[in-house]
Motif scaffolding. Structure first.
Motif, PDB file in Angstrom:
ATOM      1  N   GLU A   1      44.349  47.669  46.192  1.00  0.00           N
ATOM      2  CA  GLU A   1      44.045  48.397  44.760  1.00  0.00           C
ATOM      3  C   GLU A   1      42.543  48.243  44.317  1.00  0.00           C
ATOM      4  O   GLU A   1      42.038  49.016  43.888  1.00  0.00           O
TER       5      GLU A   1
ATOM      6  N   ARG B   1      42.370  42.767  40.314  1.00  0.00           N
ATOM      7  CA  ARG B   1      43.012  43.386  41.369  1.00  0.00           C
ATOM      8  C   ARG B   1      42.662  42.687  42.682  1.00  0.00           C
ATOM      9  O   ARG B   1      41.496  42.111  42.958  1.00  0.00           O
TER      10      ARG B   1
ATOM     11  N   GLN C   1      43.817  54.875  33.726  1.00  0.00           N
ATOM     12  CA  GLN C   1      42.928  54.280  32.754  1.00  0.00           C
ATOM     13  C   GLN C   1      41.792  54.013  33.597  1.00  0.00           C
ATOM     14  O   GLN C   1      40.741  54.087  32.913  1.00  0.00           O
ATOM     15  N   TRP C   2      41.789  53.787  34.795  1.00  0.00           N
ATOM     16  CA  TRP C   2      40.533  53.468  35.615  1.00  0.00           C
ATOM     17  C   TRP C   2      39.662  54.732  35.644  1.00  0.00           C
ATOM     18  O   TRP C   2      38.411  54.931  35.574  1.00  0.00           O
TER      19      TRP C   2
ATOM     20  N   THR D   1      51.629  51.836  39.935  1.00  0.00           N
ATOM     21  CA  THR D   1      50.382  51.517  39.139  1.00  0.00           C
ATOM     22  C   THR D   1      49.825  52.991  38.557  1.00  0.00           C
ATOM     23  O   THR D   1      48.593  53.069  38.457  1.00  0.00           O
TER      24      THR D   1
ATOM     25  N   ILE E   1      39.616  46.068  34.565  1.00  0.00           N
ATOM     26  CA  ILE E   1      41.016  46.562  35.456  1.00  0.00           C
ATOM     27  C   ILE E   1      40.418  46.176  36.855  1.00  0.00           C
ATOM     28  O   ILE E   1      41.337  45.639  37.579  1.00  0.00           O
TER      29      ILE E   1
ATOM     30  N   LYS F   1      49.681  49.379  25.120  1.00  0.00           N
ATOM     31  CA  LYS F   1      50.821  49.597  25.996  1.00  0.00           C
ATOM     32  C   LYS F   1      52.126  49.517  25.108  1.00  0.00           C
ATOM     33  O   LYS F   1      52.376  48.562  24.401  1.00  0.00           O
TER      34      LYS F   1
ATOM     35  N   ILE G   1      47.598  52.321  35.453  1.00  0.00           N
ATOM     36  CA  ILE G   1      46.474  51.499  35.600  1.00  0.00           C
ATOM     37  C   ILE G   1      45.362  52.494  36.300  1.00  0.00           C
ATOM     38  O   ILE G   1      44.187  52.322  35.781  1.00  0.00           O
TER      39      ILE G   1
END
Length: 564
Positions: A515, A511, A225-226, A219, A507, A211, A222
């Motif tokens: 999310e 959470r 990337q998920w 997000t 990830i 990062k 996030i």
């Protein structure tokens, strides 16, 4: 002002919307697999030469011959008509009128993708090391072991190549064109750092992220990337080693004019959207396909099922006969200007638009009370939906198209990965900014007077996002982008010394609340059981010219209808 002729208007508009095929007619699907079946059937011995009863055999043979003749004639007309509306011309490489239905291609057992948070759900980073290479999913038995995903020789079944991808996949070649001749060097990629929110590297099927100092809005990073991790899990061993720089903002980052002398010098940057007239970027599906928790929008796959149910529950004829838009207008001049088209009964202005300002209470998203007001399915109560960009484009476009209601799209140069495949006059009604209010009124008045044509345009738009933009195609688009991009790299990516390994557990497990719920909803549970669709070739110069001419023709007809 020149007044329009109603009869002429009707004739002009009739050429904008594709006609429904006659009962029993087949839409041409120019697909390698279908073509294989068609060629096989032509070599089969005719049935009228194998009958045991002469009279019956002649009769059956005649009927079959006439049926094939009629089908051939309809198919020829259909290709010409649909290709005109698509704006690709009869010589285009468009492979089908609609994406083929997705069904299981074999009886091989599904290969599950392992996932477990274990007892510790707070220290997500350590979960990647616990996952280990041994727990990675094996390729599906029906998939080839080759790492190349773009070859047409990979089969769905023996002897039949995979179908062609939708036409908007062809813009992958367009995005990568600046580096086609020279390739992408490590130095060129480093120049993209100042624009990027994060750097992502894939080596041997494992992902690492670094990062940078620029914060991501909400997000976005996030969930992006998920999505990449779901791609790696869905196609184990198929994603090549690759290194990308990713910008999660909206506005222009790399201007083409700065690299006019040498386009290959432009830093390669992955983005959700770009101004196609003046920006260099490689487009990627936006984060909301896997969920947008800040405004309580579910992942695309389960949400699409809800749209289908809502469209069946509330038929188009029973909806409110207006054009609808709802959204944030703060510091967004294009949306503030649109708001002038709202109904104003006191001033005697009726533009057939119902516009609602909805401002979030904070940049982090909507409050619990606001969530109750933001049910995205409520927009389907209206016969027409308005699409307008924000600072650049808006992720709302796919939700607007999903309603079975014609989309009235305000012109914008900003496009995302799929909107470049939308065709004016077929999937949506284009609205010029300079005359937006009367243009919206015209579209609604015309559609209410011609419900069959209006509903057809609505179905074309929703059919596009439902059938040519399901998550299977989204992942295939991602796979093709990375495969083509990796082929241009002039160096071998390596694990970054200052990168952090990512895995689904690292990830999702830490959470909480919405999310994690959305991540579980959008998690790929099984390895892909089939080969990805075949990437079509780039657009030719003639095809690009034909598309521009056909869109200009649609807009010219609209101007005539408006009386200009």
């Amino acid at each position: 002002m020149k007044r329009s002729n109603p009869a002429a208007d009707e004739e002009e508009m009739a050429t904008m919307v594709p006609p429904s095929p006659p009962a029993g007619a087949d839409i041409v699907v120019d697909d390698p697999a279908v073509e294989h079946q068609r060629s096989s059937s032509l070599t089969t011995k005719p049935c009228w030469k194998t009958t045991t009863s002469g009279g019956v055999g002649v009769l059956l043979g005649t009927i079959l011959f006439l049926a094939l003749l009629v089908r051939t004639q309809w198919n020829h007309l259909d290709v010409d008509y649909y290709s005109f509306l698509r704006g690709t011309g009869t010589g285009s490489v468009s492979r089908r009128g609609r994406a083929p239905s997705r069904t299981r291609s074999s009886t091989a057992p599904l290969v599950p993708i392992p996932f477990s948070c274990g007892a510790n759900v707070t220290s997500g980073l350590s979960l990647c090391s616990l996952r280990g290479a041994a727990s990675a999913p094996a390729p599906s038995p029906s998939l080839s072991s080759s790492s190349s995903s773009s070859s047409a020789q990979k089969h769905y079944s023996p002897g039949v190549p995979p179908p062609w991808c939708p036409d908007y996949f062809r813009h992958i070649h367009t995005d990568l064109e600046p580096w086609r001749a020279t390739g992408i060097t490590q130095h060129a990629l480093a120049r993209a750092r100042r624009h990027a929110m994060f750097r992502l590297v894939v080596v041997s099927g494992r992902a690492y992220v670094q990062k940078y100092r620029r914060p991501s809005y909400q997000t976005r990073d996030i969930f992006t990337q998920w999505g990449i991790l779901q791609l790696l899990a869905r196609y184990p061993g198929r994603v090549p080693d690759v290194e990308i720089m990713f910008a999660t903002g909206d506005v222009i980052e790399v201007r083409a004019s700065d690299y006019r002398a040498d386009p290959s010098a432009a830093p390669p940057l992955f983005r959700y959207c770009k101004d196609v007239t003046q920006e260099v970027a490689v487009l990627w599906p936006d984060w909301s396909f896997w969920g947008w928790p800040e405004i309580n929008v579910r992942p695309w796959a389960p949400l699409m099922k809800e749209f289908v149910r809502e469209n069946e529950r509330l038929r188009w004829a029973d909806r409110e006969p207006y054009a609808f838009w709802k959204g944030n207008t703060v510091k967004l001049p294009v949306r503030e200007d649109l708001y002038r088209c709202n109904n104003d009964s006191a001033a005697g202005k009726e533009w057939n638009a119902r516009l609602i300002k909805h401002h979030w209470s904070s940049v982090s998203g909507v409050s619990q009370s606001e969530m109750k007001e933001t049910n995205i399915l409520d927009q389907c109560r209206y016969r027409y939906k308005i699409y307008v960009g924000g600072r650049a484009w808006s992720v709302s476009e796919k939700y607007i198209l999903a309603c079975d209601s014609p989309m009235l799209a305000l012109d914008t140069n900003y496009k995302d990965f799929f909107s470049r495949g939308l065709v004016a006059g077929k999937h949506y009604w284009p609205i010029d900014h300079g005359s937006k209010c009367p243009a919206i009124k015209l579209a609604v008045d015309w559609g209410n007077a011609h419900p069959e044509e209006a509903q057809r345009m609505g179905r074309e738009g929703s059919g596009f996002v439902r059938e040519e933009m399901d998550m299977e195609y989204v992942y295939e688009y991602m796979l093709h982008v990375l495969t083509e991009y990796a082929a241009l790299l002039r160096y071998k990516p390596t694990v970054p010394s200052n990168g952090v390994e990512l895995c689904p557990e690292s990830i999702a497990c830490p959470r909480s609340d919405l999310e994690r719920e959305f991540m579980m909803e959008s998690r790929e549970k099984y390895v892909a059981e089939r080969e990805p669709c075949t990437l079509p070739p780039p657009f030719t110069a003639d095809e690009v010219r034909e598309m521009a001419l056909r869109e200009a023709d649609v807009r010219s007809k609209l101007l005539q209808m408006e009386g200009h």
